[in-house]
Scaffold this active site. Structure first.
Site, short mmCIF file in Angstrom:
data_model
loop_
_atom_site.label_atom_id
_atom_site.label_comp_id
_atom_site.label_asym_id
_atom_site.label_seq_id
_atom_site.Cartn_x
_atom_site.Cartn_y
_atom_site.Cartn_z
N SER A 138 0.87 -1.18 0.00
CA SER A 138 0.00 0.00 0.00
C SER A 138 0.91 1.23 0.00
CB SER A 138 -0.85 0.00 1.27
OG SER A 138 -1.46 1.26 1.47
N TYR A 148 -0.87 -1.08 10.44
CA TYR A 148 -1.20 -1.30 9.03
C TYR A 148 -0.06 -0.80 8.14
CZ TYR A 148 -3.53 -1.36 4.55
OH TYR A 148 -3.84 -1.62 3.23
N1 NAP Z 1 -8.75 -0.76 -0.70
C1 NAP Z 1 -7.72 0.03 -0.49
O1 NAP Z 1 -7.86 1.26 -0.39
C2 NAP Z 1 -6.33 -0.55 -0.42
C3 NAP Z 1 -5.25 0.33 -0.62
C4 NAP Z 1 -3.96 -0.17 -0.57
C5 NAP Z 1 -3.75 -1.50 -0.34
N2 NAP Z 1 -4.79 -2.34 -0.14
C6 NAP Z 1 -4.49 -3.76 0.12
O2 NAP Z 1 -5.07 -4.51 -0.93
C7 NAP Z 1 -5.34 -5.84 -0.46
C8 NAP Z 1 -6.76 -6.22 -0.87
O3 NAP Z 1 -7.64 -5.33 -0.22
P1 NAP Z 1 -9.06 -4.93 -0.82
O4 NAP Z 1 -9.14 -3.48 -0.75
O5 NAP Z 1 -9.31 -5.61 -2.10
O6 NAP Z 1 -9.99 -5.51 0.35
P2 NAP Z 1 -11.39 -6.30 0.33
O7 NAP Z 1 -12.26 -5.84 -0.77
O8 NAP Z 1 -11.90 -6.21 1.73
O9 NAP Z 1 -10.95 -7.82 0.03
C9 NAP Z 1 -10.15 -8.51 0.94
C10 NAP Z 1 -9.98 -9.96 0.48
O10 NAP Z 1 -9.09 -10.61 1.42
C11 NAP Z 1 -9.73 -11.77 1.94
N3 NAP Z 1 -9.27 -11.95 3.32
C12 NAP Z 1 -9.37 -11.07 4.34
N4 NAP Z 1 -8.85 -11.61 5.46
C13 NAP Z 1 -8.42 -12.85 5.13
C14 NAP Z 1 -7.81 -13.90 5.86
N5 NAP Z 1 -7.59 -13.84 7.18
N6 NAP Z 1 -7.48 -15.05 5.19
C15 NAP Z 1 -7.72 -15.15 3.87
N7 NAP Z 1 -8.31 -14.20 3.14
C16 NAP Z 1 -8.66 -13.06 3.77
C17 NAP Z 1 -11.24 -11.50 1.80
O11 NAP Z 1 -12.02 -12.67 1.65
P3 NAP Z 1 -12.69 -13.51 2.89
O12 NAP Z 1 -13.34 -12.51 3.78
O13 NAP Z 1 -13.62 -14.49 2.24
O14 NAP Z 1 -11.54 -14.22 3.54
C18 NAP Z 1 -11.27 -10.74 0.48
O15 NAP Z 1 -11.24 -11.65 -0.61
C19 NAP Z 1 -5.08 -5.82 1.05
O16 NAP Z 1 -3.83 -6.39 1.31
C20 NAP Z 1 -5.10 -4.33 1.38
O17 NAP Z 1 -4.31 -4.05 2.52
C21 NAP Z 1 -6.09 -1.90 -0.19
#
Ligand code: NAP
Length: 257
Positions: A138, A148
């Site tokens: 991130s 985080y």
């Molecule tokens: N959205 C943002 O603004 C942003 C910005 C920078 C970086 N990121 C990073 O991008 C990545 C994806 O985030 P996102 O924004 O796409 O979030 P999201 O829409 O909430 O999706 C998160 C995914 O991770 C899975 N997950 C969560 N906890 C888990 C666990 N303990 N074991 C296995 N799977 C797990 C969830 O599925 P289940 O609940 O079915 O397990 C879901 O498929 C993360 O690493 C986040 O830190 C996000």
């Protein structure tokens, strides 16, 4: 046959990776906790793109969950060519408002799982002399932002270091550092994201497209979108204390407990 394994594949950035890679003809292994959602997605991608799509139900906050995905990455019969370590989440609250147990869970998913899965994948990729790993960090990696940001800084540093150590072996590693992306992330973390300016939001499909282009170009660090590249450049000129104050408040409003 080219196979990609994506963790956190059922929503947001992970689901965008799954769609984009299926469109490019990759066979998929989708990992997350929700089995029904995994199978729905696998079936849809199989039907739409004609690719094989398998699932691994795994909670990466647990030993069994990490081991299950490691086992799949260790398979010699069905090797994985591209690993996307994407699963992640945000905790609701600032330092000391979040329990130590929840902070440790974050470190398990964001750091231990990423270390172990990257190691399992690259060991077999090095034997075959090809493969790639994208570790989703991130832009928070570059700003003081609690556990985080610290965990994402670890992902970024670890990936850059491992990429150097494995250089010349045909395996590419890249840390992906997006800014705010519209996904389920903020709702799941109980964050009130209404105060985040519109210009700061990125689209998951565009983030993924840029990431795959950057990996193909051999980049080790990918910061999708010129706005965030400019922001990172400007941040180097701002005193650390001012930066810390801004980054600890931006996008960190939480809904009612
Ligand atoms: N959205 C943002 O603004 C942003 C910005 C920078 C970086 N990121 C990073 O991008 C990545 C994806 O985030 P996102 O924004 O796409 O979030 P999201 O829409 O909430 O999706 C998160 C995914 O991770 C899975 N997950 C969560 N906890 C888990 C666990 N303990 N074991 C296995 N799977 C797990 C969830 O599925 P289940 O609940 O079915 O397990 C879901 O498929 C993360 O690493 C986040 O830190 C996000």
């Amino acid at each position: 046959m080219t196979t990609a394994l994506i963790t956190g594949a059922t929503a947001g950035i992970g689901a965008a990776f799954a769609r984009r890679l299926a469109g490019r003809g990759y066979h998929l292994v989708l990992a997350a906790r929700n089995t029904d959602r995994l199978w729905r997605e696998a079936t849809e991608l199989h039907d739409r793109h004609g690719v094989e799509a398998d699932v691994v139900t795994a909670d990466l906050a647990t030993e069994e969950g990490i081991s299950a995905v490691e086992d799949r990455l260790n398979s010699r019969e069905h090797p994985v060519d591209l690993l996307v370590n994407n699963a992640g989440f945000g905790n609701k609250g600032r330092y000391l408002e979040v329990s130590v147990a929840d902070e440790l869970t974050m470190l398990k998913v964001h750091c231990e799982a990423v270390l172990r899965l990257t190691s399992a994948a690259t060991a077999s990729m090095c034997e075959r002399g090809r493969g790639g790993v994208i570790n989703v960090a991130s832009v928070a990696a570059f700003f003081p932002r609690g556990t985080y940001g610290a965990s994402k800084a670890w992902v970024t540093q670890f990936t850059q270091g491992a990429a150097k150590d494995l250089a010349g072996q045909g395996v590419r590693l890249m840390a992906l550092c997006p800014g705010f992306v519209r996904t389920e992330f903020h709702d799941r973390a109980g964050m009130d994201s209404t105060g985040i300016p519109r210009w700061m939001w990125l689209d998951a499909d565009q983030v993924v497209e840029t990431a795959l282009q950057d990996l193909a170009r051999g980049k080790v660090l990918s910061v999708p979108d010129p706005r965030y590249k400019a922001l990172l450049g400007a941040s180097r000129l701002i005193p650390r204390g001012v930066l810390a104050k801004a980054s600890s408040t931006t996008g960190r409003k939480y809904g009612p407990k």
